[in-house]
Design a protein around this motif. Structure first.
Motif, short mmCIF file in Angstrom:
data_model
loop_
_atom_site.label_atom_id
_atom_site.label_comp_id
_atom_site.label_asym_id
_atom_site.label_seq_id
_atom_site.Cartn_x
_atom_site.Cartn_y
_atom_site.Cartn_z
N ARG A 187 5.04 7.02 0.22
CA ARG A 187 5.36 6.10 -0.87
C ARG A 187 6.20 4.97 -0.32
O ARG A 187 6.84 5.11 0.73
CB ARG A 187 6.13 6.81 -1.99
CG ARG A 187 5.29 7.76 -2.81
CD ARG A 187 4.29 7.02 -3.65
NE ARG A 187 3.68 7.90 -4.66
CZ ARG A 187 2.82 7.47 -5.57
NH1 ARG A 187 2.46 6.19 -5.60
NH2 ARG A 187 2.31 8.30 -6.43
N ARG A 188 6.21 3.84 -1.04
CA ARG A 188 7.02 2.69 -0.65
C ARG A 188 7.99 2.40 -1.81
O ARG A 188 7.72 1.56 -2.66
CB ARG A 188 6.15 1.47 -0.36
CG ARG A 188 6.99 0.31 0.18
CD ARG A 188 6.15 -0.87 0.57
NE ARG A 188 5.39 -0.56 1.76
CZ ARG A 188 4.67 -1.46 2.42
NH1 ARG A 188 4.60 -2.70 2.01
NH2 ARG A 188 4.00 -1.10 3.49
N PRO A 189 9.13 3.08 -1.84
CA PRO A 189 10.09 2.88 -2.92
C PRO A 189 10.71 1.48 -2.87
O PRO A 189 10.69 0.82 -1.84
CB PRO A 189 11.16 3.93 -2.65
CG PRO A 189 10.63 4.81 -1.60
CD PRO A 189 9.55 4.09 -0.89
N VAL A 202 10.31 -0.03 1.83
CA VAL A 202 9.94 0.56 3.12
C VAL A 202 9.15 1.84 2.88
O VAL A 202 9.39 2.56 1.91
CB VAL A 202 11.19 0.82 3.99
CG1 VAL A 202 12.07 1.89 3.38
CG2 VAL A 202 10.83 1.14 5.41
N ASP A 203 8.20 2.11 3.77
CA ASP A 203 7.39 3.33 3.65
C ASP A 203 8.22 4.57 3.99
O ASP A 203 9.00 4.55 4.94
CB ASP A 203 6.20 3.27 4.61
CG ASP A 203 5.18 2.22 4.20
OD1 ASP A 203 4.74 2.25 3.04
OD2 ASP A 203 4.82 1.38 5.04
N VAL A 204 7.99 5.63 3.21
CA VAL A 204 8.65 6.91 3.45
C VAL A 204 7.57 7.99 3.50
O VAL A 204 6.81 8.17 2.55
CB VAL A 204 9.67 7.25 2.33
CG1 VAL A 204 10.24 8.65 2.53
CG2 VAL A 204 10.77 6.22 2.28
N ASP A 205 7.50 8.69 4.63
CA ASP A 205 6.59 9.82 4.79
C ASP A 205 7.15 10.97 3.95
O ASP A 205 8.26 11.43 4.17
CB ASP A 205 6.53 10.22 6.27
CG ASP A 205 5.68 11.46 6.55
OD1 ASP A 205 5.12 12.05 5.61
OD2 ASP A 205 5.60 11.83 7.74
N THR A 208 0.83 -1.19 0.00
CA THR A 208 0.00 0.00 0.00
C THR A 208 0.87 1.25 0.00
O THR A 208 2.03 1.23 0.40
CB THR A 208 -0.92 0.04 1.24
OG1 THR A 208 -0.09 0.02 2.41
CG2 THR A 208 -1.88 -1.13 1.26
N GLU A 209 0.25 2.32 -0.46
CA GLU A 209 0.84 3.64 -0.37
C GLU A 209 -0.28 4.59 0.01
O GLU A 209 -1.47 4.28 -0.17
CB GLU A 209 1.47 4.05 -1.71
CG GLU A 209 2.70 3.22 -2.05
CD GLU A 209 3.37 3.63 -3.35
OE1 GLU A 209 4.60 3.72 -3.34
OE2 GLU A 209 2.67 3.83 -4.36
N LEU A 210 0.07 5.75 0.54
CA LEU A 210 -0.91 6.74 0.98
C LEU A 210 -0.67 8.02 0.20
O LEU A 210 0.44 8.55 0.20
CB LEU A 210 -0.74 7.00 2.48
CG LEU A 210 -1.78 7.89 3.14
CD1 LEU A 210 -3.13 7.19 3.18
CD2 LEU A 210 -1.33 8.27 4.55
N LEU A 219 7.43 6.24 10.45
CA LEU A 219 8.03 5.94 9.16
C LEU A 219 9.33 6.71 8.97
O LEU A 219 9.57 7.72 9.64
CB LEU A 219 7.07 6.34 8.03
CG LEU A 219 5.65 5.79 8.08
CD1 LEU A 219 4.86 6.29 6.87
CD2 LEU A 219 5.63 4.28 8.15
N LEU A 220 10.15 6.25 8.05
CA LEU A 220 11.27 7.07 7.60
C LEU A 220 10.68 8.34 6.99
O LEU A 220 9.57 8.33 6.45
CB LEU A 220 12.09 6.34 6.54
CG LEU A 220 12.92 5.15 7.02
CD1 LEU A 220 13.53 4.42 5.83
CD2 LEU A 220 14.00 5.60 7.99
#
Length: 194
Positions: free
Chosen positions: A86-88, A70-73, A28-30, A107-108
């Motif tokens: 996003r999850r690059p 990994v998710d990145v804010d 998922t991504e937000l 998140l990172l």
């Protein structure tokens, strides 16, 4: 992994998104508080990711860490407002970022990221080349590598150029070398399964 819980009937903050946990399939991504689910990557995509990790790990400075998937804010909104994450495919960050997440959770953050790499999939071409290009630049991520595994395999290195967003170098095939943010060489041809 557990099933994705039913999200609240409102736009999600980063904290609410992080509390959802893992999903059974895909990821998922937000985006501005809206949850998006994508299918799992293809074998070719995963091969490219592992091959890239194997090439990068021995070249990284001691204080830089490679974190896949990994998710990145993106830090576009205050913590109580709808967020974007996003999850690059790969993220390079410093030790401080990992220690902060370990101590505080969450998140990172985009402000902690040195390099983001995305491996283009058939269903993510426009997202990787257009949407994420703009989002990562807006988030202030200094380096964005776009790796396209369709023959000929290529890598486009983008770096922030002030208020103009990313400056893109021409697509490179064969070998890629850079000194920013530290010296790295990549055998681009080895990112595709023969």
């Amino acid at each position: 992994m557990t099933a994705l819980p039913v999200p609240p009937n409102h736009l999600l903050t980063i904290a609410e998104y992080a509390s959802l946990g893992e999903v059974e399939s895909g990821y998922t991504e937000l985006l501005e508080g809206c949850l998006f689910t994508s299918p799992s990557p293809t074998p070719d995509h995963n091969f490219a990711s592992v091959a890239l990790v194997k090439q990068l790990l021995p070249q990284l400075p001691d204080e830089v860490f490679l974190i896949p998937d990994v998710d990145v804010d993106l830090e576009f909104a205050p913590s109580r407002q709808p967020g974007s994450s996003r999850r690059p495919d790969l993220v390079l960050v410093g030790r401080d970022a990992l220690m902060r997440v370990r101590a505080e959770g969450g998140l990172l953050r985009a402000s902690e990221v040195l390099v983001i790499a995305e491996i283009v999939s058939p269903g993510s071409r426009r997202t990787d080349y257009v949407a994420k290009l703009g989002e990562y630049a807006d988030a202030g991520i200094p380096h964005y590598w776009i790796i396209d595994i369709v023959e000929p395999v290529s890598l486009i290195a983008c770096h922030l150029a002030g208020e103009f967003g990313y400056q893109q170098a021409p697509a490179v095939t064969g070998g890629f070398a850079t000194t920013e943010p530290f010296p790295i060489t990549i055998d681009v041809d080895r990112l595709r399964l023969v």
